[in-house]
Design a protein around this motif. Structure first.
Motif, mmCIF file in Angstrom:
data_model
loop_
_atom_site.group_PDB
_atom_site.id
_atom_site.type_symbol
_atom_site.label_atom_id
_atom_site.label_comp_id
_atom_site.label_asym_id
_atom_site.label_seq_id
_atom_site.Cartn_x
_atom_site.Cartn_y
_atom_site.Cartn_z
ATOM 1 N N CYS A 142 0.831 -1.199 0.000
ATOM 2 C CA CYS A 142 0.000 0.000 0.000
ATOM 3 C C CYS A 142 0.869 1.254 0.000
ATOM 4 O O CYS A 142 1.854 1.345 0.728
ATOM 5 N N CYS B 299 -0.590 3.086 3.769
ATOM 6 C CA CYS B 299 -0.234 2.557 5.078
ATOM 7 C C CYS B 299 1.005 1.662 5.022
ATOM 8 O O CYS B 299 1.532 1.263 6.047
ATOM 9 N N CYS C 27 -5.827 -1.033 -1.213
ATOM 10 C CA CYS C 27 -5.485 -1.665 0.066
ATOM 11 C C CYS C 27 -6.738 -2.123 0.814
ATOM 12 O O CYS C 27 -7.694 -1.363 0.990
ATOM 13 N N CYS D 24 -8.554 1.028 4.357
ATOM 14 C CA CYS D 24 -7.529 2.020 4.031
ATOM 15 C C CYS D 24 -7.760 2.562 2.617
ATOM 16 O O CYS D 24 -7.820 3.758 2.395
ATOM 17 N N GLY E 202 -5.942 2.684 0.062
ATOM 18 C CA GLY E 202 -4.816 3.276 -0.662
ATOM 19 C C GLY E 202 -4.479 2.451 -1.899
ATOM 20 O O GLY E 202 -4.732 1.242 -1.946
HETATM 21 ZN ZN LIG Z 1 -3.274 0.732 3.109
#
Ligand SMILES: [Zn+2]
Length: 942
Positions: free
Chosen positions: A833, A836, A845, A862, A864
């Motif tokens: 990711c 994170c 993510c 998350c 991402g």
């Molecule tokens: Zn992430």
């Protein structure tokens, strides 16, 4: 270029407002461009969200071949621009020449810019191939897997082109030209020619022998030998089949023992079959070292010449039976190749029709027992392999025989439906309307078409060349002048001032003329006055009537009578039984028993070119007069034992030399003698042909025994297969063919037989009648129903989500089952990711956000964007994934919440394993949506 030369009077574009039409076309193209632009904008926005593998829209937009080539090969070209050069060359040369010139140019340029040889040749070759294939196929990308520079035995370097399976799509010409282009590039860059070892040659022979795939042409060992030894570049490739070569498995310069499909395609379908095309270029461009190709280029010509004998060229429309392959039970055949009764060819295109499509009357669809519906795929004899069917009300409908003996045509669905319970036999399928462009598209010659209403109207439009002619025409068809279109359609071009007006006048006349069905008297008078042929009901299917029947038919007509505008044959169908039509026809007809056939028992002539009477089953079931009426397509009914022909009979009488005097046909021409002479001529021709056949087969037998003896001898001496074969052929060719005893006589016999096959009795009809006669059904198109279900979604079994669940989903690969186990351990690509930093196999993510107590928050991930990280050892692996554990239950739950739905579908199916290189699964949401709407994953993952 917009020079206005003298235009032909028959130019269909004459008078069209081309400027306006072009403007309309342009604005339509603009409209398309704008809408495409809009669609791309939407796609770009969607891709920018980062939910997909790529952040950009991958399909390049290109306006022409040049920019398509550049965009297709963008990765190979590494920023080099080629589009302008291609455009420039294309204005001067054809596509093939451009591709050759461009390929060498690019290769040289790359070399000059410091790229290594291999890369330079590779790029040049791909550019050439892209131009050849219009840059719309993957062939330039995937058809050539790589090029290599390999060493000859003497240490010099040669070029090896590695072809892969997708080269098939490029077609034979592009395959063969790719080899030529490779050779031109290597010359330019000073790479040596390929000098194969014996083993390398034998290897290719072995592969051809073992290959089980489909090849249009399988060259014999000696041809393979010639090509592989002479070809200045090595045709190489990846192994594609499971079969291994036993004899020459391990050979220098060839990677594996398994068969290389691409090599066989390029040699067989490319170099062998397209030799004439290659030869054109090698001769024009003066490429040395390609003399071998001329042996192949001339081979077919030589064979054709040998087959035809001295100067004989057949006029026959060749029978094509390819469409009859792979017939399946339960799917009907609507007509054997060229067989009467099948669909009659008519050129044209109905409005609902399209490319690779044809049309027929809706009644024809019903008559085929509703097996043909709109869009049904049919396998057809010509021009192409298959076509989709659409309805067309101008096409003639089917002819059927009813249980009561009626024989009639149905031109609309309702009338056919009404009679259907009484219909016993479909005699003729009606017309099949095919665009002549389809023939061009499929590289097939046009075949003769019927003298249809289209042709008749076209003849008339030109013949109606003065007010007086138009007036006269109206009088003949019994119509008032005001009921026909305005204007004089055939006005000479120097007399009509406004070409646009002229165009529309002709168009309106055409529309009106094709719907006319004149009476016999009118049709005949029109034919005489305006030099047309007969049309519609007045043009019988003369070609179908066997000449052997005609003398008997002439006799029968003598006793016919005319009553109430119909032709009566007293006792013409005595003993006719409709049940006979229900019996399956025997494989072989017995000799006719004239005492038991319906109607008059006048014997017909013995078969001329066959042992039995042609179409003797028609005589057996329907007798001579009804049989003839059926063969000619004349509408009729029964009146007790009498046959009453209601239409077209006047044309039959005229063609056979009768006129009508009072109530009976009267002989005005000695048709009997004409036919007798012709039959005798044909019989004599057959005797000569049979003699020649016997002589040839005797010679063949002698040759074959000489050949076998020579081959046995060679084998005993321990020679190889190719040599044995060669020695056998040489021995056989030592027995010369002196040709027919009397070549002129033989040629005459051939022509006579050929003419009879093409024109049938029409030759005599033209001799007897004073009218102009053209074929009404010269060519039938054989066809059968295709298997539309074969093109149903191929992704079987159904998959909803490209998400790997190994064996955890059970037989059905249900993701719901696998979710019960919570932790799923499968092979997926390793991604990390960008937000994170955690490892996640997904594109976005999947790790859940944590609350203040460190607990995961369902539905909040998350999100991402992740990036692929490939470990060193996986860099060159076929698949780059590694075993990872993922909470599939959480993944599903989060996807469910993000979609805002109540529950995940139970029947959502995943895959066992991801087959892609990077093994990145797609978003689970996609699968959920597909499963909810019952949609499977299609080929490309859409
Ligand atoms: Zn992430």
């Amino acid at each position: 270029m917009s020079q206005q030369g003298a235009r032909d009077v028959h130019d269909p574009l004459l008078g069209l407002d081309i400027e306006r039409l072009e403007r309309e076309m342009e604005s339509y193209e603009e409209w398309l461009d704008e809408r495409t632009e809009e669609a791309y904008k939407i796609a770009e926005k969607a891709r920018a969200k980062g939910l997909d593998h790529s952040l950009e829209v991958e399909i390049p937009r290109a306006s022409d071949l040049a920019s398509r080539t550049e965009k297709l090969l963008v990765e190979h070209l590494e920023g080099a621009e080629v589009a302008d050069d291609i455009r420039k060359l294309l204005t001067e040369f054809d596509r093939e020449t451009t591709s050759i010139k461009m390929a060498t140019l690019v290769a040289k340029r790359f070399r000059d810019n410091g790229h290594d040889l291999q890369k330079s040749i590779d790029v040049g070759l791909r550019v050439g191939l892209a131009i050849l294939t219009e840059a719309v196929l993957v062939a330039p990308l995937e058809g050539i897997s790589e090029v290599r520079l390999l060493p000859n035995l003497d240490g010099s370097q040669f070029l090896s082109i590695h072809f892969a399976g997708p080269i098939r799509a490029a077609g034979g010409t592009a395959q063969a030209l790719a080899v030529l282009i490779g050779d031109m590039i290597r010359r330019e860059l000073n790479v040596d020619a390929y000098k194969p070892t014996d083993d390398e040659v034998e290897r290719v022979k072995e592969e051809f022998g073992l290959y089980r795939g489909n090849l249009q042409y399988r060259p014999p060992p000696e041809e393979v030998d010639t090509i592989v030894r002479a070809c200045p570049v090595m045709v190489n490739g990846e192994s594609t089949e499971d079969i291994e070569c036993a004899g020459y498995g391990r050979v220098r310069n060839i990677d594996e023992a398994r068969i290389r499909g691409g090599v066989l395609l390029v040699i067989g379908e490319g170099l062998c079959l397209k030799a004439p095309k290659i030869q054109r270029h090698t001769e024009r461009l003066n490429v040395p070292g390609w003399d071998f190709i001329s042996t192949f280029a001339n081979k077919n010509k030589d064979e054709e010449r040998a087959g035809e004998g001295a100067g004989f060229v057949s006029r026959k429309v060749p029978e094509i039976s390819k469409f009859m392959k792979d017939i399946i039970a339960g799917r009907p055949v609507f007509g054997a190749p060229l067989e009467p009764g099948g669909f009659r060819l008519r050129y044209g295109r109905a409005r609902p029709s399209g490319l690779a499509a044809g049309s027929c009357n809706a009644a024809s669809m019903a008559a085929m027992d509703d097996f043909i519906a709109v869009g049904t795929q049919m396998k057809i004899e010509r021009p192409g392999k298959a076509c989709a069917i659409t309805p067309c009300d101008i096409a003639e409908g089917p002819w059927a025989i009813l249980r009561n003996g009626d024989f009639k045509q149905y031109n609309d669905l309702d009338s056919f439906r009404k009679d259907r319970p009484m219909i016993s036999s479909i005699w003729d399928n009606g017309e099949l309307v095919l665009g002549y462009g389809e023939f061009m598209e499929n590289n097939k010659n046009l075949v003769p078409a019927a003298y249809s209403h289209d042709w008749w109207a076209a003849d008339l439009i030109d013949a109606l060349d003065s007010d007086q002619a138009v007036e006269e025409f109206c009088r003949i068809i019994g119509t008032e002048r005001k009921d026909m279109p305005e204007g004089t359609p055939g006005l000479p071009i120097n007399q009509s001032i406004d070409l646009d007006e002229r165009f529309h006048i002709r168009r309106k006349w055409r529309d009106s003329l094709i719907s006319l069905n004149p009476s016999w008297e009118s049709a005949k008078e029109i034919a005489v006055r305006f030099s047309t042929s007969l049309v519609g009901a007045h043009n019988p299917w003369w070609l179908d009537l066997p000449i052997e029947w005609v003398p008997a038919l002439l006799q029968a007509i003598e006793s016919a009578t005319v009553r109430d505008g119909n032709l009566h044959f007293i006792g013409g169908v005595k003993g006719w039984n409709a049940d006979e039509m229900d019996e399956l026809r025997p494989e072989k007809e017995n000799t006719l028993d004239y005492a038991s056939i319906p109607g008059p028992s006048i014997p017909v002539e013995k078969g001329i070119f066959s042992d039995s009477v042609p179409h003797s089953w028609v005589l057996r079931i329907h007798g001579l007069v009804k049989g003839s009426a059926l063969m000619l397509g004349l509408a009729h009914h029964h009146d007790g034992d009498d046959l009453v022909i209601t239409s077209g009979w006047q044309a039959m009488l005229d063609g056979l030399g009768f006129s009508i005097k009072g109530k009976a046909p009267m002989r005005i021409e000695d048709a009997e003698q004409v036919f007798k002479n012709r039959i005798e001529e044909l019989r004599n021709a057959e005797i000569i042909l049979a003699k020649e056949r016997a002589r040839k087969s005797e010679l063949e037998q002698k040759r074959s025994s000489v050949k076998i003896a020579a081959e046995t001898d060679a084998r005993q001496r321990g020679l190889g297969i190719a040599e044995t074969d060669k020695i056998g052929k040489e021995a056989a060719s030592k027995l010369p063919d002196p040709g027919p005893k009397n070549p002129d006589e033989y040629l005459r016999a051939q022509i006579l037989e050929d003419d009879h096959d093409v024109d049938g009795v029409l030759t005599q009809i033209r001799q007897i009648s004073r009218l102009r006669w053209e074929h009404s059904a010269p060519v039938r198109v054989g066809c059968r129903m295709g298997r539309p279900e074969k093109s149903a979604p191929r992704e079987k079994p159904t998959v909803h989500s490209l998400f790997p669940i190994a064996l955890s989903g059970g037989n059905q690969r249900l993701i719901a089952n696998s979710a019960e186990q919570q932790d799923l351990r499968v092979e997926m690509g390793a991604r990390f990711c960008t937000v994170c930093g955690k490892k996640s196999p997904m594109i976005t993510c999947h790790h859940r956000k944590l609350d203040d107590f460190g607990e995961e928050k369902p539905g909040e991930v998350c999100g991402g964007r992740t990036e692929l990280r490939v470990s060193k050892e996986k860099q060159n692996a076929r698949r780059r994934g590694e075993l990872q554990t993922i909470r599939i239950d959480n993944l599903l739950e989060d996807a469910r919440i993000s979609l805002g739905i109540d529950r995940v579908p139970k029947k959502m199916k995943g895959v066992k394993k991801l087959m892609s290189k990077n093994q990145t699964p797609e978003a689970v949401e996609k699968g959920i949506l597909r499963a909810r709407h019952g949609l499977p994953v299609f080929r490309d993952g859409t």
